[in-house]
Design an enzyme around this catalytic site. Structure first.
Site, PDB file in Angstrom:
ATOM      1  N   CYS A 290      38.051  47.638  -8.504  1.00 23.71           N
ATOM      2  CA  CYS A 290      38.851  47.770  -9.667  1.00 23.71           C
ATOM      3  C   CYS A 290      39.506  48.990  -9.821  1.00 23.71           C
ATOM      4  O   CYS A 290      40.872  49.030 -10.191  1.00 23.71           O
ATOM      5  CB  CYS A 290      37.995  47.670 -10.873  1.00 23.71           C
ATOM      6  SG  CYS A 290      36.711  48.767 -11.222  1.00 23.71           S
ATOM      7  N   HIS A 348      34.468  49.372 -15.448  1.00 27.04           N
ATOM      8  CA  HIS A 348      35.573  48.785 -15.095  1.00 27.04           C
ATOM      9  C   HIS A 348      36.954  49.602 -15.433  1.00 27.04           C
ATOM     10  O   HIS A 348      36.967  50.291 -16.307  1.00 27.04           O
ATOM     11  CB  HIS A 348      35.787  47.384 -15.889  1.00 27.04           C
ATOM     12  CG  HIS A 348      37.007  46.460 -15.220  1.00 27.04           C
ATOM     13  ND1 HIS A 348      37.041  46.383 -13.929  1.00 27.04           N
ATOM     14  CD2 HIS A 348      38.148  45.779 -15.953  1.00 27.04           C
ATOM     15  CE1 HIS A 348      38.367  45.573 -13.700  1.00 27.04           C
ATOM     16  NE2 HIS A 348      38.838  45.217 -15.122  1.00 27.04           N
ATOM     17  N   ASP A 371      45.923  44.598 -16.312  1.00 30.23           N
ATOM     18  CA  ASP A 371      44.615  44.571 -15.267  1.00 30.23           C
ATOM     19  C   ASP A 371      44.871  43.810 -14.019  1.00 30.23           C
ATOM     20  O   ASP A 371      44.988  42.521 -14.067  1.00 30.23           O
ATOM     21  CB  ASP A 371      43.267  44.260 -16.063  1.00 30.23           C
ATOM     22  CG  ASP A 371      42.023  44.375 -15.280  1.00 30.23           C
ATOM     23  OD1 ASP A 371      42.090  44.765 -13.935  1.00 30.23           O
ATOM     24  OD2 ASP A 371      41.007  44.087 -15.670  1.00 30.23           O
TER      25      ASP A 371
END
Length: 760
Positions: A290, A348, A371
């Site tokens: 991530c 995250h 994202d």
């Protein structure tokens, strides 16, 4: 940095014309300073939309005859072109359309300076420019002028990415280095990251990314037109940073096996990743997780002119079934069990991009979550966002894009279930853990800026007691949830009834005599669901309260000291069985098998507060712990008489021993001069380690990797390596050092040391 292009080809017209274009001076130095694009490319003129830039045209003999000839520029994007009649005028440009002006003082016998302005809503792309010298008789000569790259303009008020404050633009557009936050809220790790937008070839890689997107392949002309919109632009780039649907940049890997690529933890520069992707003819770079996806996305968006920042969400929920509930399962001895697809990541990382949202209305302008980590599909592809942060805060779950999924990531409820022989022994609802801390790097410093209140409202519904109701926030309808969700839960039995040990067997059709549901509406349009016991049963407050705390954040080499606190609120003494369990896990994966356990019986008097202290010795965890591991510790207290269970848990990371980096003369060095860097690691573990390796590397500072090795590194002994560094170019560089040993498959400690390189 003025560079010139000699016009070697006349496209059409008469070669014996007296007006022949000879040289184009792109005025690159002046244009790049004026347009805040200095350093982005040495190959292309890079300018921003809605702001004039200038070109100086040199001719062989003379300019065009103003009585019989006139100049026209034609700018091409794909198959579309715009004709721009060049005017001699000192009036201001209109940023709503293409214009080209010559100021009276810029006309000379063999040269002329033309000021060109693009519309503020121009697509982000590379453009091709021609010059026509046309006559009153409709004949013309045409010359190649060349190409230029047009970017978004956050300095221009009319641009949808306009950012008013200079300090914000410096941080979110121009800064080429940042800080990423990982770990856990109790023990936050900081790691520098080089966004590297000024590294050679990075802008070209970003433009190539747009040209190989699936949208461009499907319909080039439509894609070019839509690139004017930062909402569309961010969605395309988000999908292209991962390679799951297309020729994207990064391949994700969470398996722990990175033999055929690079471990995500080893990356520290977006430029290295972009270079590898571009040079390999768009083959995906292996591997990312991530924070790598987010950092590369941030680099590309900054290059394209969209203000962007990397944001970390601690305790981020992955709500795959969109019910805003994450379920976690524990054994009756406190071991965390593998669960369904839903999960909570210890952290995250995603990106916020700054833009207006005319598709939603001005109330949703500002920061948007984007994202690039491939988790769930959005519109049939692996991308997420842009989603307005204000929509998350206000729980407007219908706002595009992916607001419901992102809202769950920061504010879902966690339902924890204690299981025994397939039965639910205890259910608790935690409304506070998810999104415990949301943060980014502060403007102008490496300090953490807390963004939690930008995402989370203070008026979130609170759970009334353990497992007696759960709140759903938002305006969309959904099926009512049960006290224990049925579908996809392998632990649930097929019959219904109370068990001797106090558990409840639950079927897929929950019997009406066991539980009923009533529904109430909240002022903000959400729904509260109350699970009520059947008639004749009174809801009793829990007789015990159990909590688990750490005495301090542990460091490798120290004991992990925990305290279990039990408060007896009842009027009678109790006999308790205490189960404490410790497991390791990665930040986004299920816990591994237990490496430490404790079981013992305790007695507690009525009204008493019992404090039970436990220590995990260094020798009990050092052999299994690696640099990025998270520790899960849970306690289950069982009332021996009533069979009731009570759960408390903590997840935290152990601070790694530090690697020391010292550069002779300090951390600011001059270009093309050699400096000594001393790197050392002291073994603070409780015993000796075998096969110790200290590795030092640094892109732009050091050629390749340099290592120091010791067969045995004793406790409190030091391993050292001195390297010679030299930088060829200015800017911020990173010197990376890693310590590993043969007892562990992963690095034990890692550090990134920032070095500032100044010109001579």
């Amino acid at each position: 940095m003025d560079f010139m292009q000699q016009s070697t080809q006349q496209i059409n017209g008469f070669n014996n014309s007296h007006c022949q274009l000879k040289i184009v001076n792109y005025e690159a130095e002046e244009n790049s300073i004026s347009h805040e694009t200095h350093g982005l490319s040495k190959k292309h003129l890079v300018v921003r939309r809605g702001k004039p830039f200038k070109l100086t045209l040199w001719f062989h003999r003379r300019l065009w005859n103003p009585h019989t000839e006139y100049p026209v520029l034609e700018v091409f994007l794909g198959n579309h072109s715009d004709r721009i009649i060049v005017q001699i005028s000192d009036e201001q440009h209109d940023p709503q359309g293409w214009s080209a002006k010559i100021y009276p003082g810029d006309i000379h016998s063999k040269s002329v300076t033309i000021h060109i302005c693009s519309p503020v809503n121009s697509p982000v792309a590379q453009y091709y420019l021609l010059l026509h010298i046309e006559t009153m008789h409709r004949s013309r000569s045409t010359f190649e002028v060349g190409t230029f790259v047009l970017l978004c303009n956050p300095w221009l008020k009319e641009d949808p990415v306009y950012m008013p404050l200079k300090a914000q633009r410096e941080e979110y557009i121009k800064s080429d280095c940042g800080i990423l936050f990982t770990g856990t809220p109790q023990n936050i790790n900081e790691r520098p990251w080089m966004f590297g937008q000024y590294e050679p070839g990075v802008l070209e890689a970003c433009m190539k990314l747009l040209q190989v997107s699936q949208w461009h392949f499907k319909n080039k002309e439509k894609d070019y037109i839509r690139r004017a919109d930062p909402v569309y632009l961010s969605r395309v780039i988000c999908a292209m940073v991962n390679c799951d649907d297309d020729l994207g940049i990064l391949m994700g890997n969470w398996s722990g096996d990175y033999k055929d690529g690079v471990s995500p933890a080893e990356w520290s520069s977006s430029a290295d990743i972009l270079h590898q992707w571009a040079l390999s003819n768009c083959k995906p770079v292996r591997y990312g997780q991530c924070w790598v996806f987010a950092s590369v996305l941030c680099t590309v968006m900054r290059v394209l002119g969209v203000p962007s920042r990397v944001v970390t969400v601690f305790n981020a929920a992955h709500d795959a079934d969109s019910n805003l509930i994450i379920e976690e399962y524990f054994s009756s001895s406190g071991e965390k069990l593998p669960g369904p697809k839903d999960s909570t990541w210890n952290f995250h990382v995603w990106v916020e991009c700054w833009m207006r949202r005319p598709d939603l209305g001005s109330a949703f302008d500002g920061w948007q979550v984007v994202d690039a980590t491939p988790q769930e599909k959005s519109g049939g592809i692996y991308c997420c966002g842009p989603c307005p942060v204000v929509a998350i805060h206000q729980r407007v779950l219908r706002a595009s894009f992916d607001t419901r999924f992102i809202y769950a990531a920061v504010d879902a409820d966690v339902v924890r279930l204690i299981m025994h022989n397939g039965r639910v022994m205890k259910r608790t609802v935690d409304t506070e853990t998810v999104g415990r801390l949301i943060c980014t790097k502060s403007i102008g410093s490496d300090l953490l800026e807390n963004l939690t209140q930008d995402y989370k409202s203070k008026t979130k519904p609170q759970a009334a007691g353990y497992g007696r109701y759960s709140g759903w926030r938002g305006g969309q309808d959904r099926p009512m949830s049960r006290a224990v969700r049925m579908s996809g839960t392998p632990f649930l039995s097929s019959s219904v009834g109370h068990q001797e040990d106090g558990g409840i067997l639950v079927s897929r059709q929950m019997s009406s005599h066991l539980m009923s549901c009533s529904v109430g509406h909240k002022e903000d349009g959400g729904i509260l669901e109350y699970s009520q016991m059947s008639d004749g049963e009174e809801e009793m407050p829990p007789g015990l309260e159990v909590s688990l705390s750490l005495k301090r954040v542990p460091t490798v080499g120290e004991s992990i000291v925990m305290c279990v606190t039990v408060r007896n609120n009842s009027s009678s003494s109790r006999v308790l069985m205490e189960h404490v369990n410790a497991q390791l896990k990665e930040y986004n994966r299920n816990a591994q098998e237990s490496f430490w356990k404790s079981h013992k019986e305790e007695c507690i008097k009525a009204g008493e507060v019992l404090k039970l202290e436990h220590s995990i010795l260094p020798s009990e965890y050092e052999s299994v712990l690696a640099d990025d591991d998270i520790m899960n510790v849970a306690v289950v207290i069982k009332d021996v008489l009533t069979k009731e269970r009570f759960l408390a848990m903590q997840e935290f990371n152990v601070t790694s021993p530090k690697i020391t980096v010292e550069i002779e003369g300090g951390d600011s060095i001059q270009m093309k001069k050699e400096y000594k860097a001393h790197v050392s690691f002291t073994n603070t573990c409780s015993n000796s380690v075998n096969g110790a390796v200290l590795t030092v590397e640094g892109s732009g500072l050091l050629q390749g990797k340099q290592e120091a090795r010791m067969a045995i590194l004793k406790q409190d002994e030091k391993i050292e390596k001195t390297v010679t560094i030299m930088a060829a170019g200015p800017g911020t560089k990173l010197l990376k050092a890693t310590f590993s040993h043969s007892n562990s498959p992963k690095a034990i400690s890692r550090t990134f040391h920032k070095v500032t390189v100044v010109s001579e």
